[in-house]
Design a protein around this motif. Structure first.
Motif, PDB file in Angstrom:
ATOM      1  N   ALA A  96     -10.215  -2.364  -0.438  1.00 35.78           N
ATOM      2  CA  ALA A  96      -9.402  -1.436  -1.226  1.00 35.78           C
ATOM      3  C   ALA A  96      -9.356  -1.873  -2.688  1.00 35.78           C
ATOM      4  O   ALA A  96      -9.495  -1.057  -3.602  1.00 35.78           O
ATOM      5  CB  ALA A  96      -7.980  -1.364  -0.662  1.00 35.78           C
TER       6      ALA A  96
ATOM      7  N   LEU B 191     -12.794  -1.319  -4.303  1.00 38.37           N
ATOM      8  CA  LEU B 191     -13.047   0.096  -4.549  1.00 38.37           C
ATOM      9  C   LEU B 191     -12.080   0.654  -5.590  1.00 38.37           C
ATOM     10  O   LEU B 191     -12.373   1.664  -6.232  1.00 38.37           O
ATOM     11  CB  LEU B 191     -12.906   0.899  -3.247  1.00 38.37           C
ATOM     12  N   GLY B 192     -10.964  -0.014  -5.734  1.00 33.63           N
ATOM     13  CA  GLY B 192     -10.000   0.440  -6.733  1.00 33.63           C
ATOM     14  C   GLY B 192      -9.418   1.794  -6.408  1.00 33.63           C
ATOM     15  O   GLY B 192      -9.109   2.579  -7.293  1.00 33.63           O
ATOM     16  N   ASN B 193      -9.274   2.088  -5.123  1.00 32.81           N
ATOM     17  CA  ASN B 193      -8.837   3.436  -4.785  1.00 32.81           C
ATOM     18  C   ASN B 193      -7.569   3.493  -3.924  1.00 32.81           C
ATOM     19  O   ASN B 193      -7.253   4.529  -3.373  1.00 32.81           O
ATOM     20  CB  ASN B 193      -9.956   4.184  -4.051  1.00 32.81           C
ATOM     21  N   GLY B 194      -6.835   2.367  -3.759  1.00 35.34           N
ATOM     22  CA  GLY B 194      -5.591   2.414  -2.990  1.00 35.34           C
ATOM     23  C   GLY B 194      -4.499   3.081  -3.801  1.00 35.34           C
ATOM     24  O   GLY B 194      -4.566   3.107  -5.045  1.00 35.34           O
ATOM     25  N   PRO B 195      -3.480   3.626  -3.129  1.00 38.27           N
ATOM     26  CA  PRO B 195      -2.370   4.288  -3.849  1.00 38.27           C
ATOM     27  C   PRO B 195      -1.558   3.312  -4.702  1.00 38.27           C
ATOM     28  O   PRO B 195      -0.826   3.754  -5.585  1.00 38.27           O
ATOM     29  CB  PRO B 195      -1.527   4.886  -2.724  1.00 38.27           C
TER      30      PRO B 195
ATOM     31  N   GLN C  16      -3.048   0.858  -6.441  1.00 40.51           N
ATOM     32  CA  GLN C  16      -3.974   0.296  -7.425  1.00 40.51           C
ATOM     33  C   GLN C  16      -3.289   0.198  -8.789  1.00 40.51           C
ATOM     34  O   GLN C  16      -2.647   1.160  -9.214  1.00 40.51           O
ATOM     35  CB  GLN C  16      -5.207   1.208  -7.524  1.00 40.51           C
TER      36      GLN C  16
ATOM     37  N   GLY D  73      -3.927  -1.615  -2.179  1.00 40.17           N
ATOM     38  CA  GLY D  73      -4.464  -1.798  -3.525  1.00 40.17           C
ATOM     39  C   GLY D  73      -3.564  -2.542  -4.488  1.00 40.17           C
ATOM     40  O   GLY D  73      -3.938  -2.784  -5.638  1.00 40.17           O
TER      41      GLY D  73
END
Lengths: 241, 241
Positions: A7, A10-14, A16, A57
């Motif tokens: 996560a 990818l830098g895409n967690g809520p 982040q 994230g």
């Protein structure tokens, strides 16, 4: 840990770009070089929560007392022993977007802790221990007038009248949410693998069914993400006006 | 454990047919359902000793407080939490040919332990804890007039004037040997993997170099086997006259 790493990569967690502070575990308050006052917190719930937040994230700072379970990977770990050390570590770790105080912090320390091992003196009289109240970490951070985390979450470990005590605690401490649970020995929760919590916020009390501590953690992490997201939306729309 | 199992199976260890009682670990004394008083004993030295005694063929009863290290295999394990429970378990485990009290037993318990979690009452005043002196397990067994183990060994964890304190302790408790060590935090012994002990008996004090706790255990087990063997020889020759 793998999910958290993916996560984060990818830098895409809520969560982040959010910094979340989590305290966990018991604190130990020394009596003398070999004796101390402890509590039955294993650190399992705080550890699971830090893992779940990182998986969404968040950058997590994990301030932990001497817990039975090892700290999670993928987070910044700060190890402390006493309540005073924990407060200092928390203050050093700020600012944070959210702070979750899952540690079971000693309310009192031994004011006259001895530098040498206390010995029986043959009189049958125990040494007199004087106690001093520890600083209230949750109340201190919840009450910050400047730099307060947007969301401050406390835990309440109760053995009776759980919701009533926890509701009063939320108001007294000035925090946003209280996660309350019943730690009576009969429940097997303290030191066990399951938890049954009630989440108390300004809107009221929401009781969750008993479930594994990592499921409680994931549900709580998702609730934190939703709350920070909603606050960000409010700020963004506020900025537009 | 394998060595112990082999020795037991072959029936050829010097402690074959002997029952040795070993206490180990800390005790926990409850303050309320979630708080307790503890000490820094990991149980490592007592566990190593039980292993070493079993390896010499002894039948070992291992009475352990809530230790950090797991109990050894090949011994009868009795788990306790408080000093009072440990005394009861020791008395139940007798008779024994030798008894080694390696546990770090709390000198005091909380006399007014609470059935519910103690809470701050807003006055800043801590709850008054009243202490009561625990029974002295070592002195109780060493002072038995009937059924006393032939060899009673105590441990003394000191932080200053180690040999002087331990020599006085041997006389005060009425035990045969005291194994003394310096548990000052600077030594790293309590909770660590090494130990530096002084064995005190009627003949004087014998200081051993610092070594791994399992080497201390093997040397101590051999000394116990030699002492019980010598006692058996005396008894045998006594019977011949």
């Amino acid at each position: 840990e793998i999910v958290a790493a993916v996560a984060a990569a990818l830098g895409n967690g809520p969560l982040q770009g959010k910094h979340v502070l989590v305290t966990s575990g018991p604190t130990h308050e020394p009596i003398d070089p070999v004796r101390y006052i402890a509590n039955r917190s294993s650190g399992a719930q705080g550890t699971a929560l830090a893992t779940a937040l990182a998986a969404l994230g968040a950058r997590v700072t994990f301030v932990t007392g001497p817990a039975l379970v090892p700290p999670p990977g993928g987070v910044a770990v700060v190890r402390v022993e006493t309540a005073a050390e924990m407060l200092a570590a928390v203050q050093t770790a700020l600012p944070a977007d959210a702070a979750v105080f899952a540690a079971a912090v000693a309310d009192w320390r031994v004011a006259n802790a001895a530098g040498q091992k206390m010995k029986k003196d043959g009189t049958g009289q125990p040494p007199a221990l004087a106690f001093a109240e520890n600083a209230d970490i949750l109340a201190a951070i919840a009450g910050m007038t400047e730099g307060r985390p947007q969301l401050v979450v406390g835990f309440a470990a109760e053995t009776q009248d759980v919701v009533e005590h926890a509701t009063a605690k939320r108001l007294r401490k000035g925090c946003d949410w209280i996660v309350a649970n019943d730690v009576s020995p009969a429940t097997g929760i303290m030191g066990g693998s399951e938890n049954a919590v009630t989440v108390i916020d300004a809107a009221g009390a929401e009781s969750w069914p008993r479930m594994a501590k990592d499921l409680v953690a994931r549900r709580l992490a998702a609730r934190i993400a939703a709350a920070l997201g909603a606050m960000a939306d409010v700020e963004a729309s506020g900025g537009d006006i």
